[in-house]
Design a protein around this motif. Structure first.
Motif, short mmCIF file in Angstrom:
data_model
loop_
_atom_site.label_atom_id
_atom_site.label_comp_id
_atom_site.label_asym_id
_atom_site.label_seq_id
_atom_site.Cartn_x
_atom_site.Cartn_y
_atom_site.Cartn_z
N MET A 27 36.59 43.32 -5.05
CA MET A 27 36.25 42.47 -6.18
C MET A 27 35.89 43.36 -7.37
SD MET A 27 33.50 39.33 -6.60
CE MET A 27 32.00 40.28 -6.94
N VAL A 28 36.75 43.30 -8.38
CA VAL A 28 36.55 44.10 -9.60
C VAL A 28 36.05 43.16 -10.70
CG1 VAL A 28 37.62 45.67 -11.25
CG2 VAL A 28 38.47 45.57 -8.89
N VAL A 29 34.90 43.50 -11.27
CA VAL A 29 34.29 42.66 -12.30
C VAL A 29 34.44 43.32 -13.67
CG1 VAL A 29 32.15 41.60 -13.13
CG2 VAL A 29 32.66 41.65 -10.68
N ASP A 30 35.04 42.60 -14.59
CA ASP A 30 35.21 43.07 -15.97
C ASP A 30 33.93 42.74 -16.73
OD1 ASP A 30 35.82 43.46 -18.61
OD2 ASP A 30 37.59 42.17 -18.63
N GLU A 31 33.17 43.78 -17.07
CA GLU A 31 31.91 43.59 -17.81
C GLU A 31 32.04 44.01 -19.27
OE1 GLU A 31 29.11 42.26 -16.93
OE2 GLU A 31 28.77 42.46 -14.78
N VAL A 32 33.27 44.10 -19.76
CA VAL A 32 33.46 44.50 -21.15
C VAL A 32 32.81 43.49 -22.10
CG1 VAL A 32 35.19 44.86 -22.96
CG2 VAL A 32 35.54 45.82 -20.68
N GLY A 33 32.94 42.21 -21.80
CA GLY A 33 32.33 41.19 -22.65
C GLY A 33 30.96 40.74 -22.17
N THR A 34 30.78 40.65 -20.85
CA THR A 34 29.54 40.09 -20.30
C THR A 34 28.46 41.13 -20.06
OG1 THR A 34 30.44 40.31 -18.06
CG2 THR A 34 30.76 38.19 -19.16
N GLY A 35 28.81 42.41 -20.19
CA GLY A 35 27.84 43.47 -19.95
C GLY A 35 26.93 43.74 -21.13
N PHE A 36 25.92 44.54 -20.88
CA PHE A 36 24.97 44.98 -21.89
C PHE A 36 24.27 43.82 -22.58
CE2 PHE A 36 27.69 48.53 -21.01
CZ PHE A 36 26.78 49.55 -20.85
N SER A 37 23.63 43.01 -21.73
CA SER A 37 22.67 41.97 -22.16
C SER A 37 23.31 40.72 -22.74
CB SER A 37 21.66 42.53 -23.16
OG SER A 37 20.94 43.61 -22.61
N ARG A 38 24.60 40.63 -22.82
CA ARG A 38 25.25 39.53 -23.53
C ARG A 38 24.93 38.15 -22.95
NH1 ARG A 38 26.68 37.98 -28.18
NH2 ARG A 38 27.18 40.18 -28.54
N ILE A 39 24.93 38.00 -21.62
CA ILE A 39 24.75 36.67 -21.05
C ILE A 39 23.39 36.48 -20.36
CG2 ILE A 39 27.22 36.32 -20.88
CD1 ILE A 39 27.00 36.61 -17.86
N GLY A 40 22.40 37.25 -20.80
CA GLY A 40 21.05 37.02 -20.31
C GLY A 40 20.61 37.91 -19.17
N GLU A 41 21.42 38.88 -18.79
CA GLU A 41 21.08 39.93 -17.85
C GLU A 41 21.69 41.22 -18.38
OE1 GLU A 41 19.18 40.00 -15.26
OE2 GLU A 41 18.87 37.88 -14.75
N LEU A 42 21.17 42.36 -17.93
CA LEU A 42 21.74 43.62 -18.41
C LEU A 42 23.24 43.66 -18.18
CD1 LEU A 42 21.44 46.41 -19.63
CD2 LEU A 42 20.80 47.27 -17.35
N PHE A 43 23.66 43.23 -16.98
CA PHE A 43 25.08 43.07 -16.68
C PHE A 43 25.31 41.67 -16.14
CE2 PHE A 43 24.27 47.68 -15.91
CZ PHE A 43 24.87 48.12 -17.08
N GLY A 44 26.45 41.09 -16.47
CA GLY A 44 26.70 39.70 -16.10
C GLY A 44 26.60 39.44 -14.61
N ILE A 45 27.08 40.37 -13.79
CA ILE A 45 27.07 40.18 -12.34
C ILE A 45 25.66 40.01 -11.80
CG2 ILE A 45 27.03 42.63 -11.79
CD1 ILE A 45 29.08 39.92 -9.95
N ASN A 46 24.67 40.50 -12.55
CA ASN A 46 23.27 40.40 -12.10
C ASN A 46 22.79 38.96 -12.05
OD1 ASN A 46 23.34 43.16 -12.08
ND2 ASN A 46 22.02 43.44 -13.86
#
Length: 276
Positions: free
Chosen positions: A89-108
């Motif tokens: 499972m590869v997660v693209d965090e280019v958009g959702t990473g670095f605090s964007r969706i309410g966690e440091l990384f979206g997968i969190n």
């Protein structure tokens, strides 16, 4: 079926399997059905154990001015089935990473751990071009020291230094908390102001969209007119041409700036929709 923009670059890379994105509709019963249908499609795609990896984003996809959200449980479903069949499972965090969706990384935000994650854009806060891949150790440890790694955006000392400092600031200031709070504030304010006009609001953190597709007139033209008025009044965003306006302000935005932007947008939507 292939969309027109895909036909233009057809044939695609062989041996890639494309599944329909399970777009949530906002109704719990309907969304449960959508997720179960997706589960069946993914299970069928993986059951032969000949798929190496699946690429996803963390429950929300934005781009080209649009925004689509998956039903609750999407990420966990992908993790469950990929683990079952030995697929990465590869997660693209280019958009959702670095605090964007309410966690440091979206997968969190989810009860799942990725095998591989990809990062860019926010990783340097705009100070340099950089991309990065994070992987579970056992997937790469046998190649360390033996593989010939090459990169276009991987070696700049300035960009690497900017990335390290950016990560320090996110952790120090817990920037994701501001994204979560300001995202809720923006979505609630927009719902209060424009929902009576048929517009809907959805998103996670500060990855938000205003959907005009249920409004009375042609939604693409409506969104374009609203975009033009807002740009003239100092608020800049993009729309997808089909009636969806994408809103992704800075993760450090203040209440004052957020409220000012919401006011410009809601006034334009209200004026133009009522005139229509």
């Amino acid at each position: 079926y292939l969309p027109e923009y895909v036909k233009a670059i057809h044939p695609l890379v062989p041996d890639f399997v494309q599944l329909d994105y399970p777009t949530a509709q906002g109704d719990q019963a309907v969304d449960n059905q959508i997720l179960e249908r997706f589960r069946g499609q993914l299970d069928t795609a993986l059951e032969k154990r000949d798929v190496a990896a699946i690429f996803i984003e963390s429950g929300i996809i934005t781009g080209w001015g649009g925004c689509r959200m998956a039903p609750a449980g999407f990420v966990e479903t992908v993790r469950e089935l990929t683990s079952k069949y030995g697929t990465l499972m590869v997660v693209d965090e280019v958009g959702t990473g670095f605090s964007r969706i309410g966690e440091l990384f979206g997968i969190n935000k989810y009860d799942a751990v990725a095998d591989i994650a990809t990062f860019a854009k926010g990783i340097t806060n705009g100070a340099g071009g950089l991309g990065a891949v994070l992987s579970r150790a056992e997937l790469v440890e046998k190649t360390i020291g033996g593989a010939n790694y090459t990169s276009t955006f991987g070696w700049s000392p300035t960009a690497c230094a900017a990335a390290l400092e950016t990560l320090k600031v996110h952790r120090r200031d817990k920037v994701w908390e501001n994204s979560a709070a300001m995202g809720e504030r923006m979505m609630q304010a927009l719902r209060d102001k424009v929902s009576a006009l048929g517009a809907t609001v959805r998103g996670i953190g500060l990855e938000v969209c205003l959907d005009l597709t249920a409004c009375s007139r042609e939604p693409g033209a409506l969104a374009a007119e609203i975009e033009a008025v807002c740009h003239k009044n100092g608020l800049h965003f993009i729309q997808d041409g089909d009636g969806t306006i994408q809103l992704m302000p800075a993760c450090t935005i203040s209440k004052t700036d957020l409220d000012a932007g919401v006011e410009i947008l809601s006034e334009a939507v209200t004026t133009i929709c009522r005139r229509s």
